[in-house]
Design an enzyme around this catalytic site. Structure first.
Site, mmCIF file in Angstrom:
data_model
loop_
_atom_site.group_PDB
_atom_site.id
_atom_site.type_symbol
_atom_site.label_atom_id
_atom_site.label_comp_id
_atom_site.label_asym_id
_atom_site.label_seq_id
_atom_site.Cartn_x
_atom_site.Cartn_y
_atom_site.Cartn_z
ATOM 1 C CD GLU A 170 -2.936 -1.076 2.335
ATOM 2 O OE1 GLU A 170 -2.792 -0.213 3.224
ATOM 3 O OE2 GLU A 170 -3.897 -1.865 2.310
ATOM 4 C CD GLU A 358 -3.233 -5.923 4.211
ATOM 5 O OE1 GLU A 358 -3.989 -5.042 4.681
ATOM 6 O OE2 GLU A 358 -2.004 -5.826 4.217
HETATM 7 C C1 BGC Z 1 -2.480 -2.463 6.155
HETATM 8 C C2 BGC Z 1 -2.356 -3.198 7.460
HETATM 9 C C3 BGC Z 1 -3.376 -2.656 8.444
HETATM 10 C C4 BGC Z 1 -4.755 -2.907 7.897
HETATM 11 C C5 BGC Z 1 -5.888 -2.431 8.802
HETATM 12 C C6 BGC Z 1 -3.900 -2.215 5.724
HETATM 13 O O1 BGC Z 1 -3.986 -0.925 5.244
HETATM 14 O O2 BGC Z 1 -1.746 -3.100 5.152
HETATM 15 O O3 BGC Z 1 -1.046 -3.070 7.911
HETATM 16 O O4 BGC Z 1 -3.238 -3.179 9.717
HETATM 17 O O5 BGC Z 1 -4.890 -2.247 6.674
HETATM 18 O O6 BGC Z 1 -5.825 -1.071 9.011
#
Ligand code: BGC
Length: 447
Positions: A170, A358
């Site tokens: 990101e 993610e």
């Molecule tokens: C990031 C993580 C973060 C998650 C929740 C993502 O933007 O890669 O490191 O913990 O979101 O905020």
């Protein structure tokens, strides 16, 4: 209620996994020769992190990696995404390699492989060596050289066993929150930090990609992007144009140069201000043919025009003001966002594969009689997976899904309060409890 889909609906080659990051989980902040990262420094500044939490110990993954990897195995999770801490491997950012740091990652990688778990490694998940920040960090063009050296070292040391790589996590978030808003490390504010950081991170995506391709035989190389479905407040022209600008900033700015499309200046004219940082061959050098793009989605955003907000002329309307369901982060729960994002990125030519690297949620978990009944998280995951399947059944490219995240961990500026894990961590005792959502994911993957 049984979920309306089975694992087999996603096909036999769909990649199922879970994601973590070094700084959020490892702890051992100064152990075995590790150098400080910008997050070590930032998170120990008073007031920087909610409740003045620090990540000196975090989930102590540094010492508990064997137990945690056994837990992954017990949860039937076949692919494990984690990141490398640059300052554990190169304490000064460049130069001398820290053998004990390298040995830690060798042990983690070997332990995964022994358990039949495939490691997916991110080179950079925001923890820049502090020594490099003292020279300007991402704002200094020398980072092209520094990052290249780091990528080369990692490719050489781990490339014999790691075949799935992601260059960055990101870039929009670490440049935006760290170099414009100042709410993440290194706490810098304003366009004079943001613009060079953006352009240098942009170039480093491709630099890292090329190094991995040249140095790791048979590697599958990607990079990851945060993204949110952006909608205007209503159909009025000015809100629609505001939404276009926000979309260019949040969803397109880092990807399009990689694909040879340049920065989305037409839709976000303020990006013209990047010109002074762009050298003659830079836009050509920004291109790289990644094997996959990882997209990371949590919510959608509703945008309104606003003259008061400089540069973008737009404002995000916070979810709590809209009266919609939210997570503990005040992010709207809106599963169709993930479908819309898969569809959007499928619209680009030249992205061979898209994976969700993610997706997850924080809710106020409670341990009761040794159990965590987090029904809201299970529903969140199931509803998002249903949207991923919808995309897949429409023939869109989507080849994998990684939950954020494995254990509860250090949630950056929010400290330990928002818990995203499928596994609960008691941060006093480091005891792990698989939450109900984790049990659901384990049985789903066990089908
Ligand atoms: C990031 C993580 C973060 C998650 C929740 C993502 O933007 O890669 O490191 O913990 O979101 O905020």
């Amino acid at each position: 209620m049984p979920e309306p889909f089975a694992k087999s609906d996603f096909g036999p080659h769909f990649v199922w996994g879970i994601s973590t990051a070094s700084f959020q989980t490892e702890g051992a902040h100064d152990k075995d020769g590790k150098g400080h990262s910008i997050w070590d420094v930032f998170s120990t500044q008073k007031g920087a992190i909610a409740n003045n939490h620090t990540a000196k110990i975090a989930c102590d993954f540094y010492h508990k990696y064997q137990e945690d990897i056994r837990l992954l195995k017990a949860m039937n999770i076949p692919h494990f995404r984690f990141s490398l801490s640059w300052s554990r491997i190169l304490p000064q950012g460049t130069g001398k390699i820290n053998k004990r740091g390298v040995s830690f990652y060798n042990k983690v990688i070997d332990c995964c492989l022994q358990h039949g778990i495939t490691p997916w490694v991110t080179l950079y998940h925001w923890d820049l060596p502090h020594t490099l920040q003292l020279k300007g960090g991402w704002t200094n063009r020398e980072i092209l050289e520094w990052f290249g050296q780091y990528a080369e070292v990692c490719a050489t040391l781990f490339g014999d066993r790691v075949k799935h790589w992601m260059v960055m996590n990101e870039p929009m978030v670490f440049t935006g929150a760290g170099y414009f808003l100042g709410v993440h490390a290194p706490g810098k504010k304003g366009m004079r930090h943001f613009l060079p950081a953006v352009h240098h991170a942009q170039l480093c995506q491709a630099i890292g990609g090329r190094i991995l391709r040249n140095s790791v035989a048979g590697a599958s190389i990607g990079t990851t992007y945060s993204c949110s479905f952006i909608e205007p407040k209503n159909t009025s022209k000015r809100h629609k144009k505001a939404a276009l600008r926000v979309d260019a900033l949040l969803n397109r700015m880092f990807l399009e140069p990689v694909l040879g499309l340049g920065y989305p200046i037409e839709d976000l004219p303020v990006l013209n201000r990047l010109q002074p940082y762009i050298q003659p061959t830079d836009m050509r050098d920004s291109c790289f043919d990644f094997d996959f793009i990882g997209i990371q989605n949590y919510t959608r955003e509703i945008v309104r025009h606003s003259c008061l907000v400089p540069y973008v002329g737009a404002r995000l309307i916070p979810a709590p003001q809209r009266g919609v369901a939210t997570t503990l982060m005040d992010w709207e729960v809106f599963p169709p966002s993930i479908y819309e994002m898969i569809k959007k990125y499928n619209g680009y030519k030249n992205i061979p594969r898209i994976l969700i690297t993610e997706n997850g949620s924080a809710f106020p978990d409670k341990v009761q009689q040794g159990r965590v009944e987090d029904a809201a998280r299970t529903a969140y995951l199931q509803d998002h997976l249903a949207q991923v399947l919808r995309a897949k059944q429409e023939g869109l490219s989507v080849h994998g899904y990684f939950v954020w995240t494995f254990t509860d961990n250090f949630e950056w500026a929010e400290g330990y309060h928002p818990r995203f894990g499928l596994v609960h961590v008691d941060f006093d005792t480091q005891k792990r409890i698989i939450k109900r959502s984790g049990q659901w994911y384990a049985s789903f993957l066990g089908q």
